[in-house]
Design an enzyme around this catalytic site. Structure first.
Site, short mmCIF file in Angstrom:
data_model
loop_
_atom_site.label_atom_id
_atom_site.label_comp_id
_atom_site.label_asym_id
_atom_site.label_seq_id
_atom_site.Cartn_x
_atom_site.Cartn_y
_atom_site.Cartn_z
N HIS A 57 -72.20 -59.33 -46.66
CA HIS A 57 -72.86 -60.63 -46.58
C HIS A 57 -73.00 -61.31 -47.93
CE1 HIS A 57 -73.88 -59.46 -42.52
NE2 HIS A 57 -74.60 -58.43 -42.92
N HIS A 219 -73.49 -60.44 -37.73
CA HIS A 219 -72.71 -59.23 -37.48
C HIS A 219 -71.86 -59.41 -36.23
CE1 HIS A 219 -76.58 -58.10 -39.37
NE2 HIS A 219 -75.76 -57.55 -40.23
#
Lengths: 333, 333
Positions: A57, A219
């Protein structure tokens, strides 16, 4: 899989080696564990802030460790939580005598490990408070807002708490700054393509030629609808409608906006989207105090974006405006 | 085409509207033309620096307009040069009485338009000097180095010239700083996927499932070989070999490196690659003075990266370390 990597199983540690080699003046690791990521510039007497989460991320999470923001970050494998022991080791290192605030995303594995680490710290006499980011409006209803996932809006929690801690706030005050930010942040995200977990080698879902997923998590958690790709104006409209229905903002009030790229979406597109957002807020007479555009919380090479809105008062404006300086995020004061 | 846009024909202007709405405190446009992009903070008596080029490479070109860097930027359509008249209008606006340096990439359309603009300025009594970035080693042989394309390494030219101008250098001195940077910069780039020009709606070439293109240009110009995707270590090795063959660096010398993402490649991968580069330079006993990693010159959503190396002396180190502050690039001094 179109990635620039060595062995997929070394993805996280190779990335960390690259980061430490590039930024050894600002960050380091402890306990001989690359994944125990700490600032190299500890400040005595300051409330420490620790975060953590899975790899994939960037600049979230570790990119916000630095001056005016955070002090340490537990780094998990791709989309996995760091361990309780790693968080504990980081906490011992960054504790500067004024207690520690944990700020992280609302995910089961992270909650479990941060809670265990907090208990371990308390046995050592280190005071710890915790707060989770839970800004993703589409991930649970308003009646069940505590179950929402944390996404890009956590940046505003980091910024407010970090600035408060840098100004010498107590643990209670730093927690309050994070809480107040949290109450006033909402995010809506959408994906145009999936991303690939290196060790899997392929994406675990697909989106059609002209298909997008509104509300998808970072995700790849399923969203609220899949359908043809909307225009930037339509995406701005739906995002703002969803956010403002959940958190009404009166005309005349001020907000900050964060238009965040998920990875493969160009900065050109993010500015087209932020232009659409600002037009629509202007029509509602909601004033934009500050606009943040770029990659703040990604899903590797996922195409898509998220829109976060933070309702502001005078104190929060000052916290957002405070300087910050990390290898990944610089803001002049 | 998986893009967040409105009408494809509005791509450039919608992007610019978004940028001006987000950053009206720092940048503005003149002559009622969105594409005449200027700093809002003109400094009297300073040498002005103007750049320009096509849209699709953010933060290149306009992202480097700001404190410690550039003063104005002509914005063309996607992959197209701005017009001579636009460059001239920007030049008139940013001229602060000390002359103007044009720094831009070595592309035919840009050269033609910047040259015409320079002539127009000179008729107005504004002194203009010009220099083109031409750092892409694989785009022409060393015998024909003047024909090389300008790519991400232009960032170092901007940084050195911008810092020199900010310190009060004369037009001659600012040009010298850019020239010295240019002589000491080399770049190698490679693409893993193509990108799509919005008005075309599809890419004008393809790369197979596991295929990459070494040496491809930032507009998709053909490279030196296509083949299976190399590992990060192999890419670092080939890039450095190509660069160091063209510009030898002795062990003990210092360099800066820039690992630049072309758009869709994650920051995680860029750090894996920069880690590989730093290992290989360490083995050659070449010291890395400063590492820059991120998106500096993109091709919209193209996957891939480039590696730039700049050979440094003490003066250049000071110029690279000077502060800079734009909506897209912040560096603490």
């Amino acid at each position: 899989m179109k990635k620039i990597i060595n062995r997929p199983e070394d993805y996280t540690d190779d990335m960390l080696r690259g980061i430490y080699a590039a930024h050894s003046d600002l960050v380091r690791y402890v306990e001989n564990d690359l994944r125990c990521y700490c600032t190299a510039k500890k400040k005595k007497g300051k409330v420490a802030i620790v975060t953590g989460g899975g790899t994939g991320h960037l600049p979230l999470f570790l990119g916000y460790v630095g001056e005016g923001l955070l002090d340490g970050c537990g780094v998990g494998s791709v989309f996995q939580s760091p361990s309780a022991e790693q968080i504990y080791n980081i906490s011992k290192e960054v504790d500067a005598g004024a207690g520690i605030l944990y700020i992280y995303g609302n995910y089961t594995g992270d909650i479990m490990n941060f809670d265990i680490a907090a208990e371990m710290c308390e046995m050592d006499g280190i005071q710890v408070k915790s707060i989770v980011g839970a800004d993703d409006v589409n991930s649970a209803s308003s009646e069940n807002a505590g179950a929402r996932r944390g996404v890009a809006g956590i940046f505003f929690m980091y910024k407010c708490a970090g600035a408060k801690a840098a100004k010498g706030g107590t643990l209670e005050e730093v927690l309050e700054a994070a809480e107040k930010a949290k109450e006033n942040i909402r995010t809506v995200g959408f994906s145009l393509t999936p991303c690939v977990i290196p060790e899997l080698g392929k994406s675990n879902f697909t989106l059609g030629e002209n298909e997008m997923a509104m509300g998808m998590g970072i995700h790849g958690e399923p969203g609220v609808w899949n359908g043809p790709i909307l225009t930037a104006d339509e995406l701005a409209e739906e995002s703002l409608d969803t956010i403002l229905k959940d958190m009404p903002v009166e005309s005349g009030e001020e907000v900050a906006i964060l238009v965040n790229g998920l990875g493969a979406t160009s900065l050109e597109e993010l500015y087209i989207l932020s232009g659409s957002i600002s037009k629509k807020l202007e029509a509602k007479k909601i004033a934009i105090y500050r606009t943040f555009v770029g990659e703040y919380a990604t899903s590797m090479e996922m195409a898509g974006a998220s829109v976060s809105l933070m309702r502001l008062d005078e104190e929060q404006k000052r916290l957002l405006d405070a300087p910050a300086y990390t290898p990944f995020y610089n803001q002049k004061g």
